[in-house]
Design a protein around this motif. Structure first.
Motif, PDB file in Angstrom:
ATOM      1  N   ALA A   1      45.179  36.318  44.401  1.00  0.00           N
ATOM      2  CA  ALA A   1      44.820  35.407  43.306  1.00  0.00           C
ATOM      3  C   ALA A   1      43.951  36.124  42.289  1.00  0.00           C
ATOM      4  CB  ALA A   1      44.107  34.173  43.852  1.00  0.00           C
ATOM      5  N   ALA A   2      42.993  36.909  42.770  1.00  0.00           N
ATOM      6  CA  ALA A   2      42.113  37.651  41.862  1.00  0.00           C
ATOM      7  C   ALA A   2      42.900  38.723  41.107  1.00  0.00           C
ATOM      8  CB  ALA A   2      40.970  38.287  42.645  1.00  0.00           C
TER       9      ALA A   2
ATOM     10  N   ASP B   1      45.977  25.754  49.255  1.00  0.00           N
ATOM     11  CA  ASP B   1      44.547  25.550  49.474  1.00  0.00           C
ATOM     12  C   ASP B   1      43.700  26.406  48.516  1.00  0.00           C
ATOM     13  OD1 ASP B   1      45.287  23.836  51.495  1.00  0.00           O
ATOM     14  OD2 ASP B   1      44.763  25.211  53.124  1.00  0.00           O
ATOM     15  N   VAL B   2      44.096  27.677  48.391  1.00  0.00           N
ATOM     16  CA  VAL B   2      43.323  28.590  47.529  1.00  0.00           C
ATOM     17  C   VAL B   2      43.450  28.173  46.081  1.00  0.00           C
ATOM     18  CG1 VAL B   2      43.245  30.967  46.668  1.00  0.00           C
ATOM     19  CG2 VAL B   2      43.385  30.552  49.120  1.00  0.00           C
TER      20      VAL B   2
ATOM     21  N   GLU C   1      44.228  33.939  54.494  1.00  0.00           N
ATOM     22  CA  GLU C   1      43.479  33.370  53.377  1.00  0.00           C
ATOM     23  C   GLU C   1      42.757  34.457  52.583  1.00  0.00           C
ATOM     24  OE1 GLU C   1      40.191  29.921  52.401  1.00  0.00           O
ATOM     25  OE2 GLU C   1      41.268  29.880  54.309  1.00  0.00           O
ATOM     26  N   ALA C   2      42.183  35.443  53.274  1.00  0.00           N
ATOM     27  CA  ALA C   2      41.489  36.540  52.593  1.00  0.00           C
ATOM     28  C   ALA C   2      42.466  37.330  51.715  1.00  0.00           C
ATOM     29  CB  ALA C   2      40.827  37.456  53.613  1.00  0.00           C
TER      30      ALA C   2
ATOM     31  N   LYS D   1      48.296  28.038  52.700  1.00  0.00           N
ATOM     32  CA  LYS D   1      47.080  28.762  52.299  1.00  0.00           C
ATOM     33  C   LYS D   1      47.058  28.998  50.788  1.00  0.00           C
ATOM     34  CE  LYS D   1      45.038  28.993  56.162  1.00  0.00           C
ATOM     35  NZ  LYS D   1      43.832  28.211  56.378  1.00  0.00           N
TER      36      LYS D   1
ATOM     37  N   SER E   1      41.318  25.244  45.194  1.00  0.00           N
ATOM     38  CA  SER E   1      39.879  25.513  45.143  1.00  0.00           C
ATOM     39  C   SER E   1      39.465  26.308  43.906  1.00  0.00           C
ATOM     40  CB  SER E   1      39.435  26.252  46.403  1.00  0.00           C
ATOM     41  OG  SER E   1      39.969  27.565  46.411  1.00  0.00           O
ATOM     42  N   LEU E   2      40.430  26.762  43.106  1.00  0.00           N
ATOM     43  CA  LEU E   2      40.092  27.545  41.900  1.00  0.00           C
ATOM     44  C   LEU E   2      39.688  26.648  40.757  1.00  0.00           C
ATOM     45  CD1 LEU E   2      42.854  30.298  41.936  1.00  0.00           C
ATOM     46  CD2 LEU E   2      40.502  30.499  42.676  1.00  0.00           C
TER      47      LEU E   2
ATOM     48  N   ARG F   1      43.399  35.280  48.646  1.00  0.00           N
ATOM     49  CA  ARG F   1      42.315  35.293  47.652  1.00  0.00           C
ATOM     50  C   ARG F   1      42.321  36.599  46.854  1.00  0.00           C
ATOM     51  NH1 ARG F   1      39.371  30.933  47.656  1.00  0.00           N
ATOM     52  NH2 ARG F   1      39.150  29.678  49.527  1.00  0.00           N
ATOM     53  N   LYS F   2      42.616  37.708  47.525  1.00  0.00           N
ATOM     54  CA  LYS F   2      42.727  39.005  46.827  1.00  0.00           C
ATOM     55  C   LYS F   2      43.888  38.970  45.829  1.00  0.00           C
ATOM     56  CE  LYS F   2      41.067  41.826  50.675  1.00  0.00           C
ATOM     57  NZ  LYS F   2      41.496  42.819  51.681  1.00  0.00           N
TER      58      LYS F   2
END
Length: 151
Positions: free
Chosen positions: A109-110, A146-147, A102-103, A143, A150-151, A106-107
């Motif tokens: 996605a950014a 999910d990510v 997940e971490a 994942k 949440s955005l 998220r990286k």
């Protein structure tokens, strides 16, 4: 040393130490590698990525078979499949935990500027490229969903 060479060496070691179950699992890996080499369009030498995919597929097949055997009350067959899956998994890179996956997602996605579920394709392409061999594809997909939600 490629995975193929390592498996061949381990087959010899298993034969010398008379480890019948381990030998069976390693021979299955070698057979899968040889099949992959003879597929249409394949070269005589497998890339490390292809070898990883073959071994991941074998582990997944063994785990699914073990699940079916366990459901049907054939625990001895399920145990055999799980043992083989564990032997094959020894050659795979260490699998990431769900929190680590997940971490990383998220990286990603950014980095690509993902804004929501509409960016699923871009995210999956990048996530699979970066996490190949380190995480199961279905876990990665879940994942990413999910990510993105949440955005």
């Amino acid at each position: 040393m490629s995975f193929f060479e390592k498996v061949e060496n381990d087959i010899k070691a298993a034969m010398l130490s008379k480890e019948k179950e381990r030998l069976e699992a390693l021979r299955a890996v070698k057979a899968a590698f040889l099949l992959a080499k003879t597929e249409k369009g394949a070269s005589d030498v497998l890339s490390e990525e292809t070898e990883l995919k073959v071994m991941q597929k074998l582990v997944k097949q063994r785990k699914e078979s073990a699940e079916v055997y366990a459901q049907n009350g054939r625990q001895e067959l399920a145990d055999k499949e799980l043992f083989e899956a564990n032997v094959i998994a020894e050659y795979l890179p260490k699998q990431m935990s769900e929190a680590e996956i997940e971490a990383e997602i998220r990286k990603i996605a950014a980095a690509i500027g993902a804004a929501g579920p509409q960016d699923m394709g871009k995210m999956m392409k990048e996530a699979r490229a970066q996490l190949n061999g380190k995480a199961d594809g279905s876990v990665i997909a879940q994942k990413v969903k999910d990510v993105l939600a949440s955005l």
